[in-house]
Write an enzyme that holds these catalytic residues in place. Structure first.
Site, PDB file in Angstrom:
ATOM      1  N   HIS A  34      50.471  31.593  32.379  1.00  0.00           N
ATOM      2  CA  HIS A  34      50.673  32.971  31.941  1.00  0.00           C
ATOM      3  C   HIS A  34      50.597  33.098  30.420  1.00  0.00           C
ATOM      4  O   HIS A  34      50.051  34.075  29.904  1.00  0.00           O
ATOM      5  CB  HIS A  34      52.032  33.465  32.445  1.00  0.00           C
ATOM      6  CG  HIS A  34      52.288  34.913  32.180  1.00  0.00           C
ATOM      7  ND1 HIS A  34      51.648  35.928  32.867  1.00  0.00           N
ATOM      8  CD2 HIS A  34      53.106  35.536  31.287  1.00  0.00           C
ATOM      9  CE1 HIS A  34      52.074  37.102  32.422  1.00  0.00           C
ATOM     10  NE2 HIS A  34      52.942  36.892  31.460  1.00  0.00           N
ATOM     11  N   HIS A  87      51.708  43.027  35.319  1.00  0.00           N
ATOM     12  CA  HIS A  87      53.072  42.759  35.793  1.00  0.00           C
ATOM     13  C   HIS A  87      53.013  42.680  37.309  1.00  0.00           C
ATOM     14  O   HIS A  87      53.654  43.441  38.018  1.00  0.00           O
ATOM     15  CB  HIS A  87      54.039  43.831  35.309  1.00  0.00           C
ATOM     16  CG  HIS A  87      55.151  43.276  34.477  1.00  0.00           C
ATOM     17  ND1 HIS A  87      56.443  43.691  34.567  1.00  0.00           N
ATOM     18  CD2 HIS A  87      55.161  42.281  33.545  1.00  0.00           C
ATOM     19  CE1 HIS A  87      57.203  43.023  33.719  1.00  0.00           C
ATOM     20  NE2 HIS A  87      56.438  42.156  33.079  1.00  0.00           N
TER      21      HIS A  87
END
Length: 709
Positions: A34, A87
């Site tokens: 990430h 998200h």
């Protein structure tokens, strides 16, 4: 949380000792997929990110692009910031808070560049609309975006909503933000000088969001909705609104030397990346961080992803002034340390818990060398099509139906800049400071990239550019959010690699620099991987703020500009009736097609323009019909009615000869028929005649509202 053995060996070798527990957790999160893009960074060099309009490209919290000054009265250059983030995992576990904090994070990325946020665009991807779980996720995500965006006063002006069975176990929530600033206000996330103080402003630090970066870098487990809830942040939009206004005052007063918002990996991520980018180190006293929970340990303080927090670099003599502004807005403020010439060091209760080289922490993660299997396209197996039933099925499909139920929940006019509202091809904002209309388009079509990842991604880029051109805007720059499944699976990584190359190639053909973005991998679950999904947010500029509507006027000739393709691959028609086909062939000179369409859209003789995309001509024409205006048109056959080649548009004009002359040598122009004043779409398809009035079309297209209200 645990640092993989191979990474632990590298860290131990670099430090000459075993890492402390806090160091190990920091490396695990900052070296996660990430944060470090270990599987994707080797591919991202495919993108071209340079251009005269680019002020700040990839690598900062947001990109910065120079706007043309169309009124010639501005004393300084006007810039816009562009950012996009995902998200995804948090929005599956907790759709409301996951989506809300996605909005908050991308807005703070905007603040950290010295900009004021002026618009949001969200691109949402869910499983089959007929599933109860999909509707639960959709309802929570939209509510989270609406509540947060509306409360902070930033309009949500555009985006997309797509449904595909392969998102059932892993929805995607991609949010883009555009901000506005002038050249004097620009700051970056690059530390400027040793001795400057590091100041934390905003909400108190709690234990929410712990390990969020590592959580986003692994497949969703079957029990993720319960077991991973602590990794989801909890937002407070009212504090974010105060932070937005405080940031304005801090920038106005010239108090900020550099800034970074606290997102993935929390304080550790923001502060280490800020100083590493400037070639410095830091000394941080974790005891000084204002906290909302008792007895927090150093690992929790460093890694918590509590929301509504900013890390500022401030000159020592300006610290009191920063504290005064924070107090004025009832925000917490802690002087937590300073920029140094040495290592990145954190202490707690007088003990050193982190002491590492900042560049090694921020940028030292090794890249993955993964196998890739090149994707193939399906063999053609076209079904027989009954035009009347197919028209009804395609126009009423959730993917092509009206998204009014979604965007009516958003405040899309706050700020008084929205000149063209949601529901059109692109939103248009009035940037009066430069006399410029700023058009925004965002989204992707997973059916296209599922069918043909490379060509589908090229089509996504062309589709967004066509949306802007249909409103008379010339594409300026783009940011992307590249979503994929588990990259350790060769077929998944092959599809992901193909969407990167496809998006990069078409953006280059369009002369649109990709100035920033986000990568989200491991979007995989027990349900399987998502389709490779290259969300693109693109902005364009035009002189003034007026734009032709997508709805028929009723007084002109109806033309189709652009070249179609005898292929139905990735189309909504095949999704509804079955079968397979290869993906359409895209135009060779896409940049010239888009530029010409923008010129035609701005002509006085142009009454309406609407691009052709999902659902093909059938949906484009249906969307243009109103109670006051329709059209009497004819197309050759069902393929011509339903194929989805991007780069085409329906144009209603009082001067068809001028449109044909403009596209001469660029793309074909076909006369479809005439607009009418009867509010009916009269359609002839190879001997089949349909007549569908505006009320019937509206009822077909209102499927989301009918099911969700």
């Amino acid at each position: 949380m645990s640092l993989p053995d191979s990474d632990r060996e590298l860290v131990t070798a670099e430090l000459g000792r075993d890492p402390t527990p806090t160091e190990a957790a920091l490396f695990e999160n900052l070296w996660s997929e990430h944060c470090a893009y270990r599987s994707s960074r080797p591919l991202l060099s495919a993108f071209s990110s340079e251009g005269e309009q680019v002020v700040v490209g990839p690598g900062d919290d947001a990109a910065v692009v120079r706007l043309p000054d169309n009124d010639g009265t501005s004393d300084s250059e006007t810039y816009v910031t562009m950012g996009i983030e995902s998200h995804n995992h948090p929005s599956y576990v907790d759709p409301y808070d996951g989506a809300a904090t996605g909005v908050g994070g991308i807005v703070r990325d905007t603040l950290s560049m010295g900009a004021y946020p002026i618009a949001l665009a969200d691109s949402l991807y869910f499983g089959g609309f007929d599933r109860e779980h999909t509707r639960y996720l959709l309802d929570g995500v939209v509510e989270g975006i609406a509540d947060y965006g509306n409360a902070i006063g930033v309009p949500t002006v555009g985006g997309s909503v797509e449904f595909h069975d392969d998102y059932e176990g892993n929805p995607l929530v991609n949010v883009a933000c555009v901000g506005l600033l002038d050249e004097e206000r620009l700051v970056t996330a690059e530390a400027q000088e040793a001795g400057n103080k590091l100041v934390l402003v905003g909400n108190a630090t709690g234990r929410d969001g712990l390990g969020g970066a590592s959580f986003a870098s692994e497949d969703l487990a079957e029990d993720a909705e319960t077991e991973d809830r602590p990794a989801v942040q909890v937002g407070d939009p009212y504090s974010e609104k105060l932070l937005i206004e405080a940031n304005e005052d801090l920038i106005d007063a010239g108090l900020i030397q550099s800034a970074r918002d606290l997102g993935a990996a929390g304080l550790g991520g923001a502060s280490s990346e800020l100083v590493a980018k400037g070639g410095f180190g830091a000394r941080i006293e974790l005891d000084r961080v204002h906290q909302r929970e008792p007895n927090m340990n150093p690992l929790e303080i460093v890694l918590a992803e509590s929301q509504e927090r900013m890390c500022y670099e401030v000159r020592a003599e300006d610290v009191d002034a920063v504290a005064e502004i924070a107090e004025r807005y009832d925000l917490g403020c802690s002087v937590i340390g300073e920029v140094t010439e040495g290592n990145y060091v954190c202490t707690f209760s007088g003990e050193t818990v982190v002491d590492v080289p900042p560049e090694f922490l921020a940028d030292g993660a090794p890249m993955n060398d993964l196998d890739a299997v090149e994707p193939t396209q399906p063999e053609p197996d076209r079904p027989d099509v009954d035009v009347e039933s197919a028209f009804e099925a395609v126009v009423s499909a959730p993917n092509t139906a009206s998204k009014r139920w979604v965007y009516r929940q958003y405040d899309h006019e706050v700020g008084a800049r929205t000149a063209l509202l949601p529901g059109d091809d692109a939103a248009v904002l009035a940037v009066r400071e430069a006399g410029t209309g700023l058009a925004i388009s965002a989204g992707a079509v997973p059916a296209w990239t599922d069918c043909a990842p490379y060509d589908g991604a090229r089509a996504v880029a062309l589709e967004n550019a066509t949306n802007l051109a249909a409103k008379g805007a010339t594409p300026l720059a783009a940011v992307d959010c590249l979503n994929g499944g588990n990259p350790e699976k060769p077929d998944v990584y092959g599809g992901f690699k193909a969407i990167v190359d496809g998006l990069a190639d078409m953006c280059r053909d369009l002369s649109v620099p990709v100035v920033g973005g986000n990568v989200s991998l491991y979007n995989d679950s027990v349900e399987g991987p998502i389709p490779p999904t290259p969300t693109l947010a693109m902005v364009g500029a035009k002189d003034g703020y007026d734009a032709p509507p997508a709805a028929f006027d009723g007084e002109g000739t109806v033309l189709l500009v652009g070249e179609g393709s005898d292929a139905l691959g990735g189309s909504e028609l095949l999704a509804q009736v079955g079968g397979s086909d290869r993906f359409p062939t895209l135009p060779e000179d896409a940049g010239n097609v888009v530029a010409t369409l923008a010129d035609v859209a701005d002509a006085d003789s142009t009454l309406a323009v609407h691009d052709v995309s999902s659902g093909g001509l059938a949906v484009a024409l249906a969307e243009m019909v109103t109670a006051e205006a329709g059209a009497d048109v004819a197309v050759d056959d069902a393929v011509a009615l339903f194929e989805e080649t991007p780069g085409r548009a329906v144009v209603e004009t009082t001067d068809p000869a001028a449109v044909a002359a403009a596209f001469d040598g660029v793309a074909p122009v076909t006369t479809l028929g005439e607009a009418t004043a009867d509010g009916t779409l009269s359609l002839s398809v190879d001997g089949t005649n349909l007549a569908v009035d505006a009320e019937t079309i509206a009822s077909l297209r209102d499927v989301l509202a009918a099911e969700l209200d």
